[in-house]
Design a protein around this motif. Structure first.
Motif, mmCIF file in Angstrom:
data_model
loop_
_atom_site.group_PDB
_atom_site.id
_atom_site.type_symbol
_atom_site.label_atom_id
_atom_site.label_comp_id
_atom_site.label_asym_id
_atom_site.label_seq_id
_atom_site.Cartn_x
_atom_site.Cartn_y
_atom_site.Cartn_z
ATOM 1 N N GLU A 43 0.839 -1.195 0.000
ATOM 2 C CA GLU A 43 0.000 0.000 0.000
ATOM 3 C C GLU A 43 0.876 1.248 0.000
ATOM 4 O O GLU A 43 1.828 1.357 0.769
ATOM 5 N N SER A 44 0.547 2.178 -0.873
ATOM 6 C CA SER A 44 1.370 3.369 -1.053
ATOM 7 C C SER A 44 0.909 4.484 -0.124
ATOM 8 O O SER A 44 -0.285 4.708 0.072
ATOM 9 N N ALA A 45 1.899 5.182 0.436
ATOM 10 C CA ALA A 45 1.607 6.352 1.270
ATOM 11 C C ALA A 45 1.722 7.639 0.471
ATOM 12 O O ALA A 45 1.575 8.736 1.031
ATOM 13 N N LEU A 46 2.002 7.528 -0.809
ATOM 14 C CA LEU A 46 2.180 8.690 -1.673
ATOM 15 C C LEU A 46 0.956 8.884 -2.552
ATOM 16 O O LEU A 46 0.191 7.941 -2.815
ATOM 17 N N GLY A 47 0.795 10.098 -3.033
ATOM 18 C CA GLY A 47 -0.315 10.367 -3.937
ATOM 19 C C GLY A 47 -0.113 9.735 -5.295
ATOM 20 O O GLY A 47 -1.075 9.382 -5.982
ATOM 21 N N ASN A 48 1.159 9.574 -5.680
ATOM 22 C CA ASN A 48 1.491 8.936 -6.953
ATOM 23 C C ASN A 48 2.289 7.669 -6.647
ATOM 24 O O ASN A 48 3.483 7.738 -6.386
ATOM 25 N N PRO A 49 1.647 6.500 -6.629
ATOM 26 C CA PRO A 49 2.346 5.254 -6.276
ATOM 27 C C PRO A 49 3.533 4.994 -7.192
ATOM 28 O O PRO A 49 3.535 5.350 -8.373
ATOM 29 N N ARG A 50 4.562 4.357 -6.621
ATOM 30 C CA ARG A 50 5.791 4.103 -7.357
ATOM 31 C C ARG A 50 5.702 2.820 -8.166
ATOM 32 O O ARG A 50 5.051 1.849 -7.754
ATOM 33 N N ARG A 51 6.390 2.826 -9.305
ATOM 34 C CA ARG A 51 6.525 1.655 -10.159
ATOM 35 C C ARG A 51 8.022 1.478 -10.432
ATOM 36 O O ARG A 51 8.601 2.203 -11.232
ATOM 37 N N VAL A 52 8.642 0.527 -9.752
ATOM 38 C CA VAL A 52 10.081 0.315 -9.857
ATOM 39 C C VAL A 52 10.321 -1.070 -10.451
ATOM 40 O O VAL A 52 9.807 -2.070 -9.921
ATOM 41 N N ALA A 53 11.067 -1.137 -11.535
ATOM 42 C CA ALA A 53 11.347 -2.407 -12.213
ATOM 43 C C ALA A 53 12.846 -2.526 -12.440
ATOM 44 O O ALA A 53 13.463 -1.613 -12.986
ATOM 45 N N VAL A 54 13.423 -3.644 -12.031
ATOM 46 C CA VAL A 54 14.837 -3.938 -12.241
ATOM 47 C C VAL A 54 14.928 -5.208 -13.082
ATOM 48 O O VAL A 54 14.499 -6.275 -12.651
ATOM 49 N N GLY A 55 15.465 -5.073 -14.279
ATOM 50 C CA GLY A 55 15.596 -6.215 -15.179
ATOM 51 C C GLY A 55 14.570 -6.261 -16.281
ATOM 52 O O GLY A 55 14.725 -7.019 -17.237
ATOM 53 N N VAL A 56 13.489 -5.479 -16.174
ATOM 54 C CA VAL A 56 12.471 -5.383 -17.220
ATOM 55 C C VAL A 56 12.172 -3.912 -17.473
ATOM 56 O O VAL A 56 12.520 -3.046 -16.664
#
Length: 456
Positions: free
Chosen positions: A319-332
């Motif tokens: 669950e995100s505490a930010l207004g804009n949730p993060r999308r982090v991808a390593v390898g793709v």
């Protein structure tokens, strides 16, 4: 004295301009033009042109394509099976190979190991421009390599290197590195656009004329691309990139360009005290999993060059505490992850717009194909629902924007590779499902994303 001519070359695409400008008109990049001093023409104007106005050797014969000799050129083994695989079967006489990578990745180590082993039966000249001869000798001694027979030269002048090569007549010429080489008639400093381009061109001409294998070491920029002008990659026959973080003992050698083999072929090495050692079975390395299966972990089958490799993908949804949730991808690709999450919301009925999504491909492997789509989504669903997937499950398939599961190339070989490593269940696109599944393995064919979610 004649005025020295110059041109401005784009370091990204190699386009040339007569004067400087802020943006390259070809690739639309800004501030990429660098001045290149052109070699002045020799006095006398060269050969007299013929009636058509062009000078040249008119005795050259035109050959019909059907009469060209198709006899295969014998390849030279590099003594590394993984290196030969990436090259397409070995070193081709008269070819120019550029090996790039981050500092400390093992470029010089790989070539020194190859040169020392090949020097026992072939003539090799190793030219070092960054290290002294004593430093190279100390490294060879530390790696316990055979040093007898390998010819060494510490030099940065291309004219001197070519003169020594004419005398020694090596079968393989190693240049470490191309960024330290320079030509006397070019005024810019070594490592500049003009020096790198002209030095590589001179060395490549020598290799083609004398049928010598040319191995060049190249530096990379901050974004991981090869340093120097883009035209450098057009001159050579093969461009290889050695990747691996400083905290990882594994190195991956990927072919980015190869005129004599498959592109995107992958070779895996392990960095040990005795140097680089090839990994015969990469899937076994990337599948070193824990006994207890955790939510968000799933094995997928990717196709690298000419072989399938099993790698593990891990997803963490929180669950995100930010207004804009993060999308982090390593390898793709991170943009592809965002697209797949939108497909999951629209056609899978699972909303992740208020969740942070983190994705990682274990082992530092970079997945460049779309066969990982279905595995990525199922790993995200597993983490979102906090339910672990079966350890013996393997998944591959491309996901379309309308939620359909598209087939991928070499589906039968992927399933066979998974069965060889003991996997008992596979979720695959229906078009990739075999008529008869491997013994002891259940293959579940799906057409849509909803079918794959139901199969879980």
């Amino acid at each position: 004295m004649a005025k020295a001519k110059s041109a401005f070359v784009c370091t990204e695409c190699g386009a040339e301009y007569r004067k400087w400008q802020g943006q390259c008109s070809s690739c639309q990049e800004w501030n990429t033009l660098s001045e290149v001093h052109l070699a002045s023409a020799r006095p006398g104007g060269g050969a007299a042109p013929g009636r058509s106005g062009y000078a040249g050797d008119l005795s050259r014969e035109v050959i019909d394509l059907g009469n060209v000799d198709l006899s295969e050129v014998p390849r030279l083994s590099s003594t590394f099976a993984e290196f030969d695989r990436v090259l397409g079967g070995g070193l081709v006489p008269g070819s120019a190979v550029l090996l790039g990578g981050n500092p400390g990745a093992g470029k010089s180590t790989l070539l020194l190991q190859t040169a020392c082993k090949l020097a026992q039966q072939r003539r090799i000249l190793y030219v070092t421009g960054e290290e002294s001869l004593s430093q190279v000798a100390m490294r060879a001694h530390r790696l316990q390599l055979p040093t007898n027979g390998l010819k060494m030269l510490a030099e940065t002048s291309v004219e001197t290197i070519l003169a020594v090569s004419e005398r020694e007549k090596p079968e393989i010429l190693v240049i470490d590195s191309i960024q330290t080489m320079h030509l006397e008639d070019i005024s810019s400093a070594p490592g500049g656009v003009a020096q790198v381009r002209e030095s590589a061109a001179a060395l490549t001409r020598f290799a083609k004329k004398t049928n010598t294998v040319l191995l060049l070491v190249g530096h990379v920029t901050k974004d991981g691309s090869l340093a120097g002008p883009k035209v450098l990659e057009h001159m050579i026959d093969a461009s290889l990139l050695l990747e691996g973080g400083a905290d990882s003992r594994f190195r991956t050698l990927r072919g980015q360009k190869n005129r004599f083999g498959a592109v995107n072929e992958l070779g895996v090495f392990a960095m040990l005290e005795q140097g680089l050692k090839e990994v015969k079975n990469p899937s076994a390395i990337f599948l070193s999993r824990q006994e207890e299966q955790a939510p968000g972990s799933l094995v997928m089958v990717v196709w690298e060059g000419t072989r399938p490799i099993l790698v593990e993908v891990q997803a963490l949804v929180d669950e995100s505490a930010l207004g804009n949730p993060r999308r982090v991808a390593v390898g793709v690709d991170q943009n592809r992850l965002a697209m797949l999450l939108a497909v999951l919301n629209r056609h899978g009925g699972l909303f992740t717009g208020d969740q942070d999504v983190f994705l990682n491909v274990v082992g530092g492997v970079k997945v460049l194909e779309t066969s990982a789509d279905l595995a990525v989504l199922l790993a995200v669903v597993s983490s979102l629902q906090n339910r672990a997937l079966p350890k013996e499950l393997v998944v591959f398939g491309e996901v379309g924007l309308s939620g359909e599961i598209r087939p991928v190339p070499s589906g039968q070989e992927r399933i066979a590779e998974a069965a060889k490593h003991g996997f008992l269940r596979a979720i695959v696109p229906r078009a990739n499902a075999p008529k008869q599944a491997p013994k002891g393995m259940e293959v579940i064919a799906v057409d849509k994303l909803s079918d794959a979610l139901d199969a879980l």
